[in-house]
Motif scaffolding. Structure first.
Motif, short mmCIF file in Angstrom:
data_model
loop_
_atom_site.label_atom_id
_atom_site.label_comp_id
_atom_site.label_asym_id
_atom_site.label_seq_id
_atom_site.Cartn_x
_atom_site.Cartn_y
_atom_site.Cartn_z
N SER A 135 -0.69 2.66 2.56
CA SER A 135 -0.35 1.59 1.61
C SER A 135 -1.57 0.78 1.23
CB SER A 135 0.71 0.66 2.24
OG SER A 135 1.83 1.38 2.64
N SER B 169 -4.38 2.86 -0.77
CA SER B 169 -4.05 3.15 -2.17
C SER B 169 -4.48 2.02 -3.11
CB SER B 169 -2.56 3.41 -2.31
OG SER B 169 -1.80 2.28 -1.94
N SER C 285 -2.11 7.30 -3.91
CA SER C 285 -1.29 7.38 -2.70
C SER C 285 -1.42 8.73 -2.00
CB SER C 285 0.17 7.09 -3.03
OG SER C 285 0.66 8.02 -3.99
#
Length: 275
Positions: A232, A235, A242
């Protein structure tokens, strides 16, 4: 007749319209201010100092259902999970102490992160007494668990830990918040963090845009540790989507810590231009 017409037009049409316009304008300004406050508070929370190179035991306190335990290594990888019952109504203090001391020795735990929710005070007293007889030096800290339950039941948590019970995921989140607040808090719905004014009432799209901007700013300001960052968080780095973020974490889990930038080139789909 003209005066009556003007009076009727003002009372019935003009005045209510002006009232609505002023109220709408004030509401919009109030929302913007509330979102700014949220962004400011969230940034301070996200930029909390991380604790690097430590193996952390997450301790999610509870009464009847037991305290959930999760041990993570310095890269955030889960080493062990457990459930103990040192609080009411079971009060199995000795049994809990025995289990946790074994984990501390086995996993070489450096710190214990205790959630600040229900039964936090009793859990702190238990941990304080336990570490006095621990086989190694262990310290503890109280960590905010706001939003941990929301994250535990989220789709992201299910993807990250498909084989781990929902209740245990909260303990993992608590441990990681101590290890790296930025990496963990970006996973949680902004409404669940609880650092803003009326976050349930303001424009949700604007609120999410604000959080995204705050996170990107924080990441660009301090950077991330590739050896503990979650998909998370990774990214949010420019040039990494991702998919690549997940590949980085997978490579790290399989091969251990990264020691150089050149090693990152071995990650599938990560081009040299991204570095």
């Amino acid at each position: 007749m003209l005066k009556n017409t003007i009076l009727d037009a003002f009372k019935r049409l003009i005045e209510p319209s002006i009232d609505r316009e002023i109220r709408s304008d004030l509401t919009e300004k109030a929302e913007e201010q509330a979102i700014k406050v949220f962004g400011k508070n969230a940034k301070q929370l996200l930029l909390g100092a991380p604790i690097k190179g430590k193996t952390v035991m997450g301790f999610d306190p509870a009464y009847r259902t037991g305290c959930k335990i999760a041990v993570i290594d310095e890269t955030g990888k889960v080493l062990d999970i457990e459930t103990v019952y040192p609080t009411e109504p079971q009060n199995d203090v000795e049994g809990a102490k025995e289990k946790l001391l074994k984990l501390i020795k086995k996993d070489e735990v450096d710190m214990i992160a205790i959630g600040n929710g229900t039964a936090s005070r009793e859990s702190e007293m238990f941990v304080s007494d336990m570490i006095k007889v621990a086989p190694r030096r262990v310290e503890y800290a109280i960590v905010s668990e706001a939003g941990a339950s929301v994250y535990s039941a989220s789709k992201l948590a299910t993807e990250e830990y498909p084989d781990i019970n929902v209740s245990i995921r909260g303990a993992i989140s608590i441990a990681r918040r101590l290890q790296d607040p930025l990496a963990e808090l970006v996973k949680i719905d902004p409404k669940a963090i609880g650092v803003g004014q009326y976050q349930h009432d303001v424009n949700q799209k604007r609120l999410n845009e604000s959080l995204t901007g705050v996170v990107e700013d924080a990441v660009n300001k301090v950077g991330v540790d590739v050896n503990i960052a979650t998909p998370s968080l990774l990214s949010y780095i420019a040039g990494i989507n991702s998919g690549i973020a997940k590949n980085i974490v997978k490579y790290r889990d399989e091969n251990g810590k990264f020691t150089s930038r050149q090693q990152l080139l071995k990650v599938p789909k990560l081009r040299k231009s991204s570095l």
